[in-house]
Design an enzyme around this catalytic site. Structure first.
Site, PDB file in Angstrom:
ATOM      1  CG  HIS A  32      14.847 -64.835 -76.155  1.00  0.00           C
ATOM      2  ND1 HIS A  32      13.679 -64.185 -76.483  1.00  0.00           N
ATOM      3  CD2 HIS A  32      15.253 -65.447 -77.305  1.00  0.00           C
ATOM      4  CE1 HIS A  32      13.396 -64.367 -77.760  1.00  0.00           C
ATOM      5  NE2 HIS A  32      14.329 -65.144 -78.285  1.00  0.00           N
ATOM      6  CG  HIS A  35      11.278 -67.850 -76.713  1.00  0.00           C
ATOM      7  ND1 HIS A  35      12.647 -67.751 -76.632  1.00  0.00           N
ATOM      8  CD2 HIS A  35      11.008 -68.315 -77.956  1.00  0.00           C
ATOM      9  CE1 HIS A  35      13.191 -68.139 -77.765  1.00  0.00           C
ATOM     10  NE2 HIS A  35      12.220 -68.483 -78.599  1.00  0.00           N
TER      11      HIS A  35
HETATM   12  P1  AMP Z   1      11.749 -69.723 -81.991  1.00  0.00           P
HETATM   13  O1  AMP Z   1      12.166 -70.408 -80.727  1.00  0.00           O
HETATM   14  O2  AMP Z   1      12.784 -68.827 -82.547  1.00  0.00           O
HETATM   15  O3  AMP Z   1      11.171 -70.693 -82.992  1.00  0.00           O
HETATM   16  O4  AMP Z   1      10.551 -68.758 -81.582  1.00  0.00           O
HETATM   17  C1  AMP Z   1       9.403 -69.267 -80.941  1.00  0.00           C
HETATM   18  C2  AMP Z   1       8.340 -68.194 -80.909  1.00  0.00           C
HETATM   19  O5  AMP Z   1       8.831 -67.073 -80.181  1.00  0.00           O
HETATM   20  C3  AMP Z   1       7.955 -67.670 -82.305  1.00  0.00           C
HETATM   21  O6  AMP Z   1       6.543 -67.463 -82.343  1.00  0.00           O
HETATM   22  C4  AMP Z   1       8.699 -66.371 -82.398  1.00  0.00           C
HETATM   23  O7  AMP Z   1       8.094 -65.427 -83.254  1.00  0.00           O
HETATM   24  C5  AMP Z   1       8.635 -65.905 -80.952  1.00  0.00           C
HETATM   25  N1  AMP Z   1       9.698 -64.944 -80.676  1.00  0.00           N
HETATM   26  C6  AMP Z   1      11.030 -65.115 -80.853  1.00  0.00           C
HETATM   27  N2  AMP Z   1      11.699 -63.983 -80.557  1.00  0.00           N
HETATM   28  C7  AMP Z   1      10.769 -63.069 -80.194  1.00  0.00           C
HETATM   29  C8  AMP Z   1      10.824 -61.706 -79.777  1.00  0.00           C
HETATM   30  N3  AMP Z   1      11.969 -61.052 -79.690  1.00  0.00           N
HETATM   31  N4  AMP Z   1       9.667 -61.088 -79.474  1.00  0.00           N
HETATM   32  C9  AMP Z   1       8.479 -61.755 -79.575  1.00  0.00           C
HETATM   33  N5  AMP Z   1       8.358 -63.033 -79.954  1.00  0.00           N
HETATM   34  C10 AMP Z   1       9.490 -63.690 -80.262  1.00  0.00           C
END
Ligand code: AMP
Length: 304
Positions: A32, A35
């Site tokens: 999204h 990311h």
């Molecule tokens: P995930 O796919 O949930 O493991 O997230 C992958 C990376 O994206 C991690 O470093 C998260 O902290 C970052 N991330 C997820 N959601 C957000 C967001 N809303 N804003 C900024 N970074 C995000």
């Protein structure tokens, strides 16, 4: 854009990149704009952007959503391509883990509080895979979102403690127009629960101007308790003012940078969020004023 699944293919491509500045954005997919903001950040400072997409079974508890975690791979690849990503590493579980796997990273005390207490083993599993990705991709820098503040703190701790040669870059939290932090899990929320979930942002906003830990906690808890009273599906886990690096709970004696970190389960979905605070420390007493007066007097006396 190249898409590789095996470690062998990844190593061949990495070898060709030589001394290029490589930025790694580790993700679990269902990408999204949150990311993609990490990708944009990497794009600005690196020659090559690598996105890993791997739903890591080690960081899910037995009762958690590993099996149903969204995996819209084609959509993810399309938006990576549009964002100018050079390489996507999308291993399967058997690509990444040797059959006789035994050794894991232990997150230490930071891994057993807050998210670590609610999700035992989560940070060990996350760090084990992040370390493998760092070893395989050998990036110059790796970008993590502040949304997962405890994850970010744990990764920074690991990189320092284990001398991993990478710069960890932190990216701001990207939110929906109504303030809810973007998350791959938001799509699980029913419309009424999605509405209740906005209380998390309202709580953080209410806390963000406070300068003592107790006032910040009180301001956030008031909003979160009201959301829980209005919707029985909204269950607050914690709202606490913590040190951004150690996640030690802070109190009104503390000053400087802090986080108000919160987690709530809404329906069956666990949501986490946080905001930065600057704590003022204990209020000044008459003795402090007198001591300052004496110091200024002594200074003037020394100059006279
Ligand atoms: P995930 O796919 O949930 O493991 O997230 C992958 C990376 O994206 C991690 O470093 C998260 O902290 C970052 N991330 C997820 N959601 C957000 C967001 N809303 N804003 C900024 N970074 C995000």
């Amino acid at each position: 854009m190249k898409v590789v699944h095996s470690i062998h293919e990844l190593e061949l491509i990495r070898a060709q990149l030589g001394d290029a500045q490589v930025g790694l954005v580790p993700t679990m997919g269902a990408l999204h704009p949150g990311h993609m903001s990490l990708v944009d950040l990497a794009r600005k400072v690196c020659d090559v952007v690598v996105v890993s997409i791997f739903v890591n079974p080690l960081q899910f508890g037995p009762e958690e959503d590993y099996a149903r975690y969204p995996r819209p791979l084609q959509h993810d690849l399309d938006i990576c391509e549009q964002a100018g990503v050079e390489l996507v590493f999308n291993p399967g579980v058997t690509d990444l883990f040797p059959a006789q796997r035994q050794v894991t990273v232990q997150a230490g005390p930071l891994g057993s509080v807050f998210e670590g207490s609610a999700r035992p083993g989560h940070f060990d599993g996350m760090l084990t895979v992040v370390l493998k990705l760092l070893n395989l991709v050998q990036p110059t820098m790796s970008i993590f979102g502040r949304k997962d503040a405890q994850q970010l703190a744990s990764v920074k701790r690991m990189v320092t403690d284990l001398n991993v040669d990478v710069e960890i870059v932190q990216a701001p939290i990207i939110r929906e127009p109504d303030g809810l932090a973007m998350s791959s899990r938001n799509q699980y929320l029913s419309p009424p629960d999605r509405q209740s979930a906005t209380a998390i942002w309202r709580a953080l906003e209410a806390a963000s101007t406070e300068v003592t830990a107790s006032a910040a906690k009180r301001a956030a808890t008031e909003v979160l308790d009201a959301a829980a009273a209005a919707n029985p599906n909204f269950v607050l886990d914690y709202a606490e003012v913590v040190d951004p690096e150690t996640f030690a709970v802070l109190d009104d004696e503390d000053s400087g940078p802090a986080l108000l970190a919160t987690a709530a389960t809404v329906g069956a979905t666990r949501l986490i969020d946080n905001t930065e605070l600057t704590l003022a420390g204990p209020p000044r007493t008459d003795e402090d004023e007198d001591a300052d007066g004496d110091r200024i007097g002594a200074f003037r006396g020394a100059r006279a």
